[in-house]
Design a protein around this motif. Sequence first.
Motif, PDB file in Angstrom:
ATOM      1  N   VAL A   1      30.331   5.019  12.644  1.00  0.00           N
ATOM      2  CA  VAL A   1      29.704   4.139  13.509  1.00  0.00           C
ATOM      3  C   VAL A   1      28.201   4.018  12.865  1.00  0.00           C
ATOM      4  O   VAL A   1      27.616   2.972  12.725  1.00  0.00           O
ATOM      5  N   ASN A   2      27.354   4.928  12.448  1.00  0.00           N
ATOM      6  CA  ASN A   2      26.033   5.101  12.076  1.00  0.00           C
ATOM      7  C   ASN A   2      26.106   4.224  10.656  1.00  0.00           C
ATOM      8  O   ASN A   2      25.000   3.723  10.475  1.00  0.00           O
ATOM      9  N   ASN A   3      27.191   4.352   9.962  1.00  0.00           N
ATOM     10  CA  ASN A   3      26.974   3.838   8.805  1.00  0.00           C
ATOM     11  C   ASN A   3      27.285   2.236   8.962  1.00  0.00           C
ATOM     12  O   ASN A   3      26.740   1.231   8.038  1.00  0.00           O
ATOM     13  N   ILE A   4      28.161   1.991   9.922  1.00  0.00           N
ATOM     14  CA  ILE A   4      28.348   0.384   9.980  1.00  0.00           C
ATOM     15  C   ILE A   4      26.838  -0.308  10.639  1.00  0.00           C
ATOM     16  O   ILE A   4      26.411  -1.105  10.203  1.00  0.00           O
ATOM     17  N   ILE A   5      26.241   0.513  11.567  1.00  0.00           N
ATOM     18  CA  ILE A   5      25.282  -0.109  12.169  1.00  0.00           C
ATOM     19  C   ILE A   5      24.115  -0.142  10.802  1.00  0.00           C
ATOM     20  O   ILE A   5      23.192  -1.122  10.888  1.00  0.00           O
ATOM     21  N   PHE A   6      23.920   0.992   9.869  1.00  0.00           N
ATOM     22  CA  PHE A   6      22.986   0.845   8.894  1.00  0.00           C
ATOM     23  C   PHE A   6      23.282  -0.358   7.853  1.00  0.00           C
ATOM     24  O   PHE A   6      22.483  -1.030   7.679  1.00  0.00           O
ATOM     25  N   LEU A   7      24.528  -0.544   7.733  1.00  0.00           N
ATOM     26  CA  LEU A   7      24.854  -1.430   6.697  1.00  0.00           C
ATOM     27  C   LEU A   7      24.735  -3.090   7.387  1.00  0.00           C
ATOM     28  O   LEU A   7      24.303  -3.753   6.550  1.00  0.00           O
ATOM     29  N   THR A   8      25.069  -2.828   8.646  1.00  0.00           N
ATOM     30  CA  THR A   8      24.807  -4.283   9.371  1.00  0.00           C
ATOM     31  C   THR A   8      23.397  -4.625   9.393  1.00  0.00           C
ATOM     32  O   THR A   8      22.972  -6.000   9.255  1.00  0.00           O
ATOM     33  N   GLN A   9      22.458  -3.718   9.739  1.00  0.00           N
ATOM     34  CA  GLN A   9      21.019  -3.858   9.728  1.00  0.00           C
ATOM     35  C   GLN A   9      20.617  -4.399   8.416  1.00  0.00           C
ATOM     36  O   GLN A   9      19.575  -5.377   8.210  1.00  0.00           O
ATOM     37  N   ARG A  10      21.010  -3.660   7.385  1.00  0.00           N
ATOM     38  CA  ARG A  10      20.457  -4.190   5.851  1.00  0.00           C
ATOM     39  C   ARG A  10      20.953  -5.752   5.461  1.00  0.00           C
ATOM     40  O   ARG A  10      20.350  -6.436   4.744  1.00  0.00           O
ATOM     41  N   MET A  11      22.346  -5.674   5.941  1.00  0.00           N
ATOM     42  CA  MET A  11      22.757  -7.116   5.664  1.00  0.00           C
ATOM     43  C   MET A  11      21.912  -8.323   6.473  1.00  0.00           C
ATOM     44  O   MET A  11      21.532  -9.226   5.895  1.00  0.00           O
ATOM     45  N   ASP A  12      21.591  -7.934   7.753  1.00  0.00           N
ATOM     46  CA  ASP A  12      20.592  -8.911   8.557  1.00  0.00           C
ATOM     47  C   ASP A  12      19.447  -9.193   7.767  1.00  0.00           C
ATOM     48  O   ASP A  12      18.943 -10.370   7.691  1.00  0.00           O
ATOM     49  N   GLU A  13      18.772  -7.959   7.295  1.00  0.00           N
ATOM     50  CA  GLU A  13      17.560  -7.984   6.536  1.00  0.00           C
ATOM     51  C   GLU A  13      17.660  -9.013   5.285  1.00  0.00           C
ATOM     52  O   GLU A  13      16.852  -9.643   4.887  1.00  0.00           O
ATOM     53  N   MET A  14      18.787  -8.834   4.503  1.00  0.00           N
ATOM     54  CA  MET A  14      18.995  -9.257   3.242  1.00  0.00           C
ATOM     55  C   MET A  14      19.369 -10.901   3.480  1.00  0.00           C
ATOM     56  O   MET A  14      18.854 -11.807   2.596  1.00  0.00           O
ATOM     57  N   TRP A  15      19.845 -11.191   4.565  1.00  0.00           N
ATOM     58  CA  TRP A  15      20.160 -12.557   4.942  1.00  0.00           C
ATOM     59  C   TRP A  15      18.995 -13.272   4.950  1.00  0.00           C
ATOM     60  O   TRP A  15      18.953 -14.534   4.438  1.00  0.00           O
ATOM     61  N   ALA A  16      17.848 -12.845   5.135  1.00  0.00           N
ATOM     62  CA  ALA A  16      16.586 -13.655   5.039  1.00  0.00           C
ATOM     63  C   ALA A  16      16.230 -14.065   3.925  1.00  0.00           C
ATOM     64  O   ALA A  16      15.574 -15.095   3.917  1.00  0.00           O
ATOM     65  N   TYR A  17      16.905 -13.387   3.074  1.00  0.00           N
ATOM     66  CA  TYR A  17      16.465 -13.972   1.658  1.00  0.00           C
ATOM     67  C   TYR A  17      17.654 -14.532   0.688  1.00  0.00           C
ATOM     68  O   TYR A  17      17.492 -15.042  -0.445  1.00  0.00           O
ATOM     69  N   HIS A  18      18.880 -14.520   1.401  1.00  0.00           N
ATOM     70  CA  HIS A  18      20.019 -14.928   0.882  1.00  0.00           C
ATOM     71  C   HIS A  18      20.018 -16.284   0.399  1.00  0.00           C
ATOM     72  O   HIS A  18      19.670 -17.227   1.140  1.00  0.00           O
ATOM     73  N   PRO A  19      20.465 -16.760  -0.745  1.00  0.00           N
ATOM     74  CA  PRO A  19      20.631 -18.119  -1.229  1.00  0.00           C
ATOM     75  C   PRO A  19      21.153 -19.201  -0.110  1.00  0.00           C
ATOM     76  O   PRO A  19      20.912 -20.276  -0.407  1.00  0.00           O
ATOM     77  N   ASP A  20      22.245 -18.527   0.388  1.00  0.00           N
ATOM     78  CA  ASP A  20      23.052 -19.445   1.301  1.00  0.00           C
ATOM     79  C   ASP A  20      22.406 -19.812   2.561  1.00  0.00           C
ATOM     80  O   ASP A  20      22.830 -20.703   3.282  1.00  0.00           O
ATOM     81  N   ASN A  21      21.282 -19.155   2.951  1.00  0.00           N
ATOM     82  CA  ASN A  21      20.462 -19.062   4.250  1.00  0.00           C
ATOM     83  C   ASN A  21      19.722 -20.580   4.094  1.00  0.00           C
ATOM     84  O   ASN A  21      18.748 -20.502   3.297  1.00  0.00           O
ATOM     85  N   PRO A  22      19.966 -21.335   4.859  1.00  0.00           N
ATOM     86  CA  PRO A  22      19.102 -22.736   4.677  1.00  0.00           C
ATOM     87  C   PRO A  22      17.574 -22.371   5.249  1.00  0.00           C
ATOM     88  O   PRO A  22      16.677 -23.240   4.778  1.00  0.00           O
ATOM     89  N   ASN A  23      17.493 -21.426   5.708  1.00  0.00           N
ATOM     90  CA  ASN A  23      16.098 -20.845   6.306  1.00  0.00           C
ATOM     91  C   ASN A  23      15.660 -19.764   5.659  1.00  0.00           C
ATOM     92  O   ASN A  23      14.634 -18.931   6.099  1.00  0.00           O
ATOM     93  N   LYS A  24      16.120 -19.441   4.370  1.00  0.00           N
ATOM     94  CA  LYS A  24      15.641 -18.307   3.621  1.00  0.00           C
ATOM     95  C   LYS A  24      14.290 -18.246   3.358  1.00  0.00           C
ATOM     96  O   LYS A  24      13.739 -19.107   3.306  1.00  0.00           O
ATOM     97  N   ILE A  25      13.665 -17.047   3.332  1.00  0.00           N
ATOM     98  CA  ILE A  25      12.524 -16.756   2.851  1.00  0.00           C
ATOM     99  C   ILE A  25      12.358 -16.627   1.372  1.00  0.00           C
ATOM    100  O   ILE A  25      12.975 -16.288   0.604  1.00  0.00           O
ATOM    101  N   ASP A  26      11.181 -17.356   0.796  1.00  0.00           N
ATOM    102  CA  ASP A  26      11.030 -17.390  -0.492  1.00  0.00           C
ATOM    103  C   ASP A  26      10.416 -16.111  -0.906  1.00  0.00           C
ATOM    104  O   ASP A  26       9.203 -15.552  -0.700  1.00  0.00           O
ATOM    105  N   ILE A  27      11.410 -15.175  -1.610  1.00  0.00           N
ATOM    106  CA  ILE A  27      11.105 -13.910  -2.176  1.00  0.00           C
ATOM    107  C   ILE A  27       9.583 -13.681  -3.051  1.00  0.00           C
ATOM    108  O   ILE A  27       8.950 -12.534  -2.787  1.00  0.00           O
ATOM    109  N   VAL A  28       9.465 -14.706  -3.804  1.00  0.00           N
ATOM    110  CA  VAL A  28       8.281 -14.753  -4.618  1.00  0.00           C
ATOM    111  C   VAL A  28       7.142 -14.864  -3.754  1.00  0.00           C
ATOM    112  O   VAL A  28       6.147 -14.013  -3.944  1.00  0.00           O
TER     113      VAL A  28
END
Length: 76
Positions: free
Chosen positions: A27-54
């Motif tokens: 369960v802790n592994n799932i929570i950790f990975l889900t949180q990481r995915m949420d963080e990565m989504w902010a920069y993901h190319p498919d996210n229409p509201n993505k943050i410009d990493i540069v």
Amino acid sequence: MKYKMTYREKVNKEMDIEKDNKRAELVNNIIFLTQRMDEMWAYHPDNPNKIDIVEEYKSMKEQIDEYQNQLDDLEK
């Protein structure tokens, strides 16, 4: 009179504890990975509201530099 567990009861209890520990670890592994995915989504190319990493990197660098300048000023 104090109850004494049988060998089988002790083994079963230890197995239950191991199973609970494994469940908690999974369960802790799932929570950790889900949180990481949420963080990565902010920069993901498919996210229409993505943050410009540069730009984000540049902004953070500027903030660090500003904090460093403030620290240097405190030392004067």
